[in-house]
Design a protein around this motif. Structure first.
Motif, PDB file in Angstrom:
ATOM      1  N   TYR A   7       0.846  -1.205   0.000  1.00 50.11           N
ATOM      2  CA  TYR A   7       0.000   0.000   0.000  1.00 50.11           C
ATOM      3  C   TYR A   7       0.876   1.247   0.000  1.00 50.11           C
ATOM      4  O   TYR A   7       0.691   2.153  -0.820  1.00 50.11           O
ATOM      5  CB  TYR A   7      -0.947   0.001   1.196  1.00 50.11           C
ATOM      6  CG  TYR A   7      -1.497   1.376   1.511  1.00 50.11           C
ATOM      7  CD1 TYR A   7      -2.471   1.959   0.706  1.00 50.11           C
ATOM      8  CD2 TYR A   7      -1.008   2.107   2.582  1.00 50.11           C
ATOM      9  CE1 TYR A   7      -2.948   3.233   0.977  1.00 50.11           C
ATOM     10  CE2 TYR A   7      -1.482   3.369   2.862  1.00 50.11           C
ATOM     11  CZ  TYR A   7      -2.449   3.933   2.059  1.00 50.11           C
ATOM     12  OH  TYR A   7      -2.914   5.196   2.323  1.00 50.11           O
ATOM     13  N   PHE A  39      -5.272  -2.315   8.501  1.00 45.87           N
ATOM     14  CA  PHE A  39      -6.207  -1.295   8.027  1.00 45.87           C
ATOM     15  C   PHE A  39      -6.012   0.008   8.780  1.00 45.87           C
ATOM     16  O   PHE A  39      -6.039   1.088   8.193  1.00 45.87           O
ATOM     17  CB  PHE A  39      -7.650  -1.781   8.188  1.00 45.87           C
ATOM     18  CG  PHE A  39      -8.671  -0.702   7.959  1.00 45.87           C
ATOM     19  CD1 PHE A  39      -9.056  -0.360   6.677  1.00 45.87           C
ATOM     20  CD2 PHE A  39      -9.229  -0.014   9.027  1.00 45.87           C
ATOM     21  CE1 PHE A  39      -9.986   0.639   6.454  1.00 45.87           C
ATOM     22  CE2 PHE A  39     -10.160   0.982   8.821  1.00 45.87           C
ATOM     23  CZ  PHE A  39     -10.544   1.309   7.537  1.00 45.87           C
ATOM     24  N   TYR A  40      -5.829  -0.066  10.094  1.00 47.19           N
ATOM     25  CA  TYR A  40      -5.725   1.144  10.907  1.00 47.19           C
ATOM     26  C   TYR A  40      -4.494   1.961  10.542  1.00 47.19           C
ATOM     27  O   TYR A  40      -4.537   3.194  10.524  1.00 47.19           O
ATOM     28  CB  TYR A  40      -5.736   0.780  12.400  1.00 47.19           C
ATOM     29  CG  TYR A  40      -7.060   0.208  12.813  1.00 47.19           C
ATOM     30  CD1 TYR A  40      -8.132   1.044  13.085  1.00 47.19           C
ATOM     31  CD2 TYR A  40      -7.251  -1.158  12.874  1.00 47.19           C
ATOM     32  CE1 TYR A  40      -9.369   0.533  13.429  1.00 47.19           C
ATOM     33  CE2 TYR A  40      -8.486  -1.686  13.230  1.00 47.19           C
ATOM     34  CZ  TYR A  40      -9.542  -0.834  13.499  1.00 47.19           C
ATOM     35  OH  TYR A  40     -10.770  -1.348  13.832  1.00 47.19           O
ATOM     36  N   GLN A  43      -5.290   3.441   7.102  1.00 49.89           N
ATOM     37  CA  GLN A  43      -6.325   4.467   7.234  1.00 49.89           C
ATOM     38  C   GLN A  43      -5.748   5.748   7.835  1.00 49.89           C
ATOM     39  O   GLN A  43      -6.051   6.848   7.366  1.00 49.89           O
ATOM     40  CB  GLN A  43      -7.488   3.976   8.096  1.00 49.89           C
ATOM     41  CG  GLN A  43      -8.577   5.040   8.223  1.00 49.89           C
ATOM     42  CD  GLN A  43      -9.542   4.795   9.353  1.00 49.89           C
ATOM     43  OE1 GLN A  43      -9.166   4.274  10.397  1.00 49.89           O
ATOM     44  NE2 GLN A  43     -10.781   5.178   9.152  1.00 49.89           N
ATOM     45  N   SER A  44      -4.908   5.636   8.841  1.00 48.33           N
ATOM     46  CA  SER A  44      -4.293   6.824   9.444  1.00 48.33           C
ATOM     47  C   SER A  44      -3.452   7.572   8.421  1.00 48.33           C
ATOM     48  O   SER A  44      -3.495   8.805   8.337  1.00 48.33           O
ATOM     49  CB  SER A  44      -3.429   6.434  10.642  1.00 48.33           C
ATOM     50  OG  SER A  44      -4.223   5.950  11.679  1.00 48.33           O
ATOM     51  N   GLU A  46      -3.763   7.469   5.097  1.00 49.02           N
ATOM     52  CA  GLU A  46      -4.648   8.049   4.082  1.00 49.02           C
ATOM     53  C   GLU A  46      -5.397   9.258   4.625  1.00 49.02           C
ATOM     54  O   GLU A  46      -5.577  10.264   3.916  1.00 49.02           O
ATOM     55  CB  GLU A  46      -5.620   6.993   3.562  1.00 49.02           C
ATOM     56  CG  GLU A  46      -6.333   7.382   2.303  1.00 49.02           C
ATOM     57  CD  GLU A  46      -5.410   7.608   1.110  1.00 49.02           C
ATOM     58  OE1 GLU A  46      -5.620   8.601   0.373  1.00 49.02           O
ATOM     59  OE2 GLU A  46      -4.483   6.812   0.890  1.00 49.02           O
ATOM     60  N   ASN A  47      -5.838   9.185   5.886  1.00 51.67           N
ATOM     61  CA  ASN A  47      -6.514  10.336   6.496  1.00 51.67           C
ATOM     62  C   ASN A  47      -5.601  11.557   6.531  1.00 51.67           C
ATOM     63  O   ASN A  47      -6.015  12.663   6.196  1.00 51.67           O
ATOM     64  CB  ASN A  47      -6.977  10.012   7.915  1.00 51.67           C
ATOM     65  CG  ASN A  47      -8.246   9.208   7.940  1.00 51.67           C
ATOM     66  OD1 ASN A  47      -8.973   9.132   6.959  1.00 51.67           O
ATOM     67  ND2 ASN A  47      -8.522   8.587   9.063  1.00 51.67           N
ATOM     68  N   LEU A  84     -15.486   3.219  14.930  1.00 54.04           N
ATOM     69  CA  LEU A  84     -14.911   3.720  13.691  1.00 54.04           C
ATOM     70  C   LEU A  84     -15.795   4.796  13.066  1.00 54.04           C
ATOM     71  O   LEU A  84     -17.004   4.621  12.915  1.00 54.04           O
ATOM     72  CB  LEU A  84     -14.749   2.544  12.712  1.00 54.04           C
ATOM     73  CG  LEU A  84     -14.030   2.811  11.417  1.00 54.04           C
ATOM     74  CD1 LEU A  84     -12.577   3.195  11.671  1.00 54.04           C
ATOM     75  CD2 LEU A  84     -14.084   1.570  10.532  1.00 54.04           C
ATOM     76  N   VAL A  86     -15.639   7.075   9.563  1.00 51.68           N
ATOM     77  CA  VAL A  86     -14.908   7.156   8.305  1.00 51.68           C
ATOM     78  C   VAL A  86     -15.362   8.367   7.503  1.00 51.68           C
ATOM     79  O   VAL A  86     -16.402   8.974   7.767  1.00 51.68           O
ATOM     80  CB  VAL A  86     -15.043   5.863   7.462  1.00 51.68           C
ATOM     81  CG1 VAL A  86     -14.444   4.679   8.193  1.00 51.68           C
ATOM     82  CG2 VAL A  86     -16.492   5.577   7.115  1.00 51.68           C
ATOM     83  N   HIS A  87     -14.554   8.702   6.500  1.00 52.99           N
ATOM     84  CA  HIS A  87     -14.840   9.853   5.643  1.00 52.99           C
ATOM     85  C   HIS A  87     -16.248   9.766   5.073  1.00 52.99           C
ATOM     86  O   HIS A  87     -16.663   8.743   4.550  1.00 52.99           O
ATOM     87  CB  HIS A  87     -13.823   9.905   4.500  1.00 52.99           C
ATOM     88  CG  HIS A  87     -14.088  11.000   3.535  1.00 52.99           C
ATOM     89  ND1 HIS A  87     -13.985  12.323   3.872  1.00 52.99           N
ATOM     90  CD2 HIS A  87     -14.469  10.973   2.245  1.00 52.99           C
ATOM     91  CE1 HIS A  87     -14.280  13.057   2.824  1.00 52.99           C
ATOM     92  NE2 HIS A  87     -14.586  12.266   1.822  1.00 52.99           N
TER      93      HIS A  87
END
Length: 179
Positions: A7, A39-40, A43-44, A46-47, A84, A86-87
């Motif tokens: 990723y 994932f976390y 996700q962090s 990407e955020n 959770l 999410v966007h």
């Protein structure tokens, strides 16, 4: 771990993968049994890249220009999973379209509708009996963490883990990455 490395490499390039892997380590445990622990971390990252850092930079630019101002928020009310957010989850709260909201979600929806309505009508989010939401300042911004009990945190620019990495390489990240 190989998937997370892929990723970072696929999304941000070979040169950035080791730095991002250090900045966004895999958590020791999982928050949800439904999601991979990797994932976390992803996700962090990407955020920070897609939302947090750019929100800080745009809000600071508005303050520096002297022609406008910004109100920055972090939406933290879990919607579909117990822990959770999410966007895009906040959209149902803003428009009051949640199906069977919990008491906490109902409170958040009322707050968000009031803040957004105030902004549309008055040019400021504040008013009435809402908790105060300070506007962002380039020197150290006010970020409203939106939950049933909103809190304000004052953070310096580039306060999110990934911001220094993305800022230092923005010519590459801002122009070469796919959307």
């Amino acid at each position: 771990s190989k998937g997370l490395t892929s990723y970072f490499t696929d999304r941000f390039g070979d040169f950035a993968a080791p730095t991002l892997a250090k900045a966004f380590p895999v958590p020791a445990g999982t928050v949800s049994p439904l999601l991979s622990k990797y994932f976390y971390s992803a996700q962090s990252c990407e955020n920070d890249f897609s939302y947090s850092c750019t929100a800080e930079w745009v809000a600071s630019a508005a303050d520096i220009s002297g022609h406008s101002y910004a109100f920055v928020y972090q939406f933290s009310e879990p919607t579909y999973m117990e822990s959770l957010a999410v966007h895009g989850d906040e959209i149902g709260y803003v428009f009051g379209t949640l199906k069977s909201p919990s008491p906490s979600q109902g409170t958040v929806s009322k707050l968000m509708m009031a803040y957004w309505t105030n902004f549309a009508k008055e040019g400021t989010v504040n008013g009435g009996e809402l908790p105060e939401w300070p506007q962002w300042s380039e020197k150290g911004g006010a970020l409203l963490n939106i939950t049933a009990s909103p809190t304000v945190a004052f953070t310096p620019n580039n306060s999110f883990v990934g911001c220094p990495v993305f800022d230092a390489n923005w010519d590459y990240f801002g122009g070469c990455l796919p959307p």
